[in-house]
Scaffold this motif. Structure first.
Motif, short mmCIF file in Angstrom:
data_model
loop_
_atom_site.label_atom_id
_atom_site.label_comp_id
_atom_site.label_asym_id
_atom_site.label_seq_id
_atom_site.Cartn_x
_atom_site.Cartn_y
_atom_site.Cartn_z
N ALA A 63 0.84 -1.21 0.00
CA ALA A 63 0.00 0.00 0.00
C ALA A 63 0.87 1.25 0.00
O ALA A 63 0.56 2.24 -0.68
CB ALA A 63 -0.92 -0.01 1.22
N LYS A 64 1.99 1.19 0.72
CA LYS A 64 2.91 2.33 0.77
C LYS A 64 3.65 2.49 -0.57
O LYS A 64 3.92 3.61 -1.00
CB LYS A 64 3.92 2.16 1.92
CG LYS A 64 3.28 2.25 3.30
CD LYS A 64 4.26 1.97 4.41
CE LYS A 64 3.56 1.83 5.75
NZ LYS A 64 2.83 3.03 6.16
N ILE A 65 3.96 1.37 -1.21
CA ILE A 65 4.59 1.42 -2.54
C ILE A 65 3.65 2.11 -3.53
O ILE A 65 4.05 3.02 -4.27
CB ILE A 65 4.96 0.00 -3.03
CG1 ILE A 65 6.07 -0.61 -2.16
CG2 ILE A 65 5.39 0.02 -4.49
CD1 ILE A 65 6.34 -2.09 -2.43
N GLU A 66 2.39 1.68 -3.51
CA GLU A 66 1.40 2.25 -4.45
C GLU A 66 1.12 3.72 -4.16
O GLU A 66 0.97 4.53 -5.07
CB GLU A 66 0.11 1.43 -4.41
CG GLU A 66 0.27 0.05 -5.04
CD GLU A 66 -1.05 -0.52 -5.57
OE1 GLU A 66 -1.94 0.26 -5.94
OE2 GLU A 66 -1.16 -1.75 -5.59
N LYS A 67 1.07 4.07 -2.90
CA LYS A 67 0.82 5.46 -2.52
C LYS A 67 1.91 6.37 -3.07
O LYS A 67 1.67 7.53 -3.42
CB LYS A 67 0.74 5.58 -0.99
CG LYS A 67 0.30 6.96 -0.52
CD LYS A 67 0.21 7.02 0.99
CE LYS A 67 -0.18 8.43 1.45
NZ LYS A 67 -0.21 8.54 2.93
N ALA A 68 3.13 5.83 -3.16
CA ALA A 68 4.26 6.61 -3.66
C ALA A 68 4.27 6.72 -5.19
O ALA A 68 5.02 7.52 -5.75
CB ALA A 68 5.57 5.99 -3.19
N GLY A 69 3.44 5.90 -5.88
CA GLY A 69 3.36 6.00 -7.33
C GLY A 69 4.02 4.85 -8.08
O GLY A 69 4.39 4.99 -9.25
#
Length: 332
Positions: free
Chosen positions: A131-137
Motif C-alpha cells: 500500500a505504501k509502494i502504491e501510494k508513492a506511485g
C-alpha cells in the motif's frame, strides 16, 4: 471515376490498417543494477517479463538495461515515481530514505528463512508495505525475497564482537544500526560498488544478498563468509516494480499481459531463491573462502543487539514502525 475513388479509398484504408500496429507499439525501459546475461536471477526476472510481453503480441516491448547502465541504483526509485523509468528490479530498502517504512523489508532477523518469506506474501505486513509502494506511485509486478550473508577480509563474523572496529558496507539503515551498535563503522554504497570498495580498502566487510555475493565476485576479496544456513539474519525484499504513470498509460490488454508475466517471473524466482544460497556456498568454497553459519545462540546474540538498535530506532522514527515489526513477527 467512381471506381477510381473506391480503389483509392480501399488503398488508403489498407495503409491505415497496416500502420495501426506500428503506431500502437509501446516500448518500456527496464533498469537494474545487476549483471545481465550471466545468470543473475534478478536480471532473469525482468527478462522473463520482457519475453512474455513481446510474445503476447499486444504492441508491447521492454528494453532491459542491466548493470546500472541506464540509471544509478539509488536513482531508480525517483525515476519510477516521476515516470522517467518504467520497470526495475529494485531492492526496496534503497528507497527507505524516501519512505522510511521500507526499512522493514531489510530488518535483521525479521524473516529468518525462505519458508517464512513465502508465508509473508499474503500477510498484513506485506499488504501494508505494498500500500505504501502504491501510494508513492509505483506498483509491484513480482515479489522476490533474497537471503543474504556477511563477509569480511579480516575473518569470520559470528558474534557481535567480531565486527568491532571493522569498516563494513551495509545495504540499508536497519543493518547499519545493528553493525554500529556492535562497534563497526559504516560505508554506504550500493552492491555494484562493493568489489572496488573491498579491493581498495574503503570497506573491510560487507553484507548483501547471496545472489550479489556471486554476481559481483566478492569471493575474490574476502577471507570468510557467514552464509544464511538455518539462522539467516539477512533477508531483503527485491521486487520487480513498475511506475504507475507508465502502467496507467497502457491499455487493459497490455496491463493484463504485464501482470501475468509478473506472476510467471515470481514463480521462476520462488524456485531459484534457495538455490542462490547453495550456489554462493559452493562458489566461495571453490574459491578457498571459509564458509560458516550462525548457531542459534550466535543468532540470538545478534537479535539482542538488533532489538536495542535497529528495532528500537525503527519503532521510534517510523510512525507505524512498531506495527510493521509486530505484523512481520506474527507470521509463523
Amino acid at each position: 471515376m467512381k471506381n477510381v475513388s473506391i480503389v483509392l479509398f480501399a488503398t488508403a484504408t489498407a495503409a491505415i490498417l497496416l500502420l495501426a500496429p506500428a503506431q500502437a507499439q509501446v516500448t518500456l525501459k527496464a533498469s537494474h543494477q545487476f549483471p545481465g546475461g550471466k545468470g543473475d536471477p534478478r536480471d532473469e526476472m525482468v527478462q522473463i517479463i520482457a519475453k512474455e510481453a513481446k510474445a503476447a503480441n499486444v504492441g508491447l516491448e521492454i528494453q532491459v538495461y542491466p548493470g546500472a547502465s541506464l540509471f544509478k541504483p539509488n536513482d531508480q526509485w525517483n525515476a519510477m515515481v516521476n515516470g522517467q523509468l518504467d520497470i526495475s528490479s529494485f531492492p526496496l530498502d534503497y528507497a527507505s530514505g524516501k519512505v522510511r517504512a521500507f526499512g522493514a523489508t531489510l530488518m535483521p532477523g525479521l524473516v529468518r528463512s525462505h519458508d517464512r518469506a513465502a508465508r509473508l506474501a499474503n500477510s498484513p505486513f506485506m499488504k501494508d508495505i505494498k500500500a505504501k509502494i502504491e501510494k508513492a506511485g509505483v506498483i509491484v509486478l513480482a515479489d522476490a525475497w533474497l537471503a543474504g550473508a556477511v563477509a569480511s577480509k579480516k575473518g569470520c563474523v559470528r558474534k557481535p564482537e567480531d565486527i568491532k572496529g571493522v569498516k563494513i558496507r551495509s545495504a540499508g539503515p536497519t543493518f547499519a544500526a545493528m553493525w554500529q551498535a556492535a562497534g563497526a563503522s559504516i560505508v554506504s554504497i550500493p552492491s555494484n560498488e562493493v568489489y572496488n570498495a573491498l579491493q581498495t580498502g574503503v570497506a573491510e566487510a560487507t553484507d548483501t544478498s547471496t545472489g550479489s555475493f556471486v554476481s559481483f565476485r566478492i569471493y575474490e576479496q574476502v577471507k570468510c563468509i557467514t552464509a544464511p544456513g538455518e539462522n539467516a539474519l539477512w533477508f531483503m525484499y527485491e521486487p520487480v516494480l513498475m511506475s504507475k504513470k507508465a502502467f496507467n498509460k497502457l491499455n487493459k490488454q497490455q496491463q493484463d499481459v504485464l501482470l501475468k508475466a509478473g506472476k510467471k517471473s515470481e514463480e521462476y524466482f520462488a524456485k531459484e531463491s534457495k538455490g542462490l544460497d547453495e550456489k554462493m556456498v559452493k562458489t566461495f568454497q571453490d574459491n578457498k573462502v571459509e564458509v560458516v553459519t550462525l548457531s542459534t545462540a550466535e543468532y540470538q546474540a545478534w537479535i539482542d543487539v538488533a532489538q536495542k538498535s535497529s528495532y528500537a530506532e525503527f519503532a521510534k522514527e517510523v510512525p507505524d514502525g512498531k506495527k510493521l515489526i509486530e505484523e512481520a513477527l506474527a507470521v509463523k
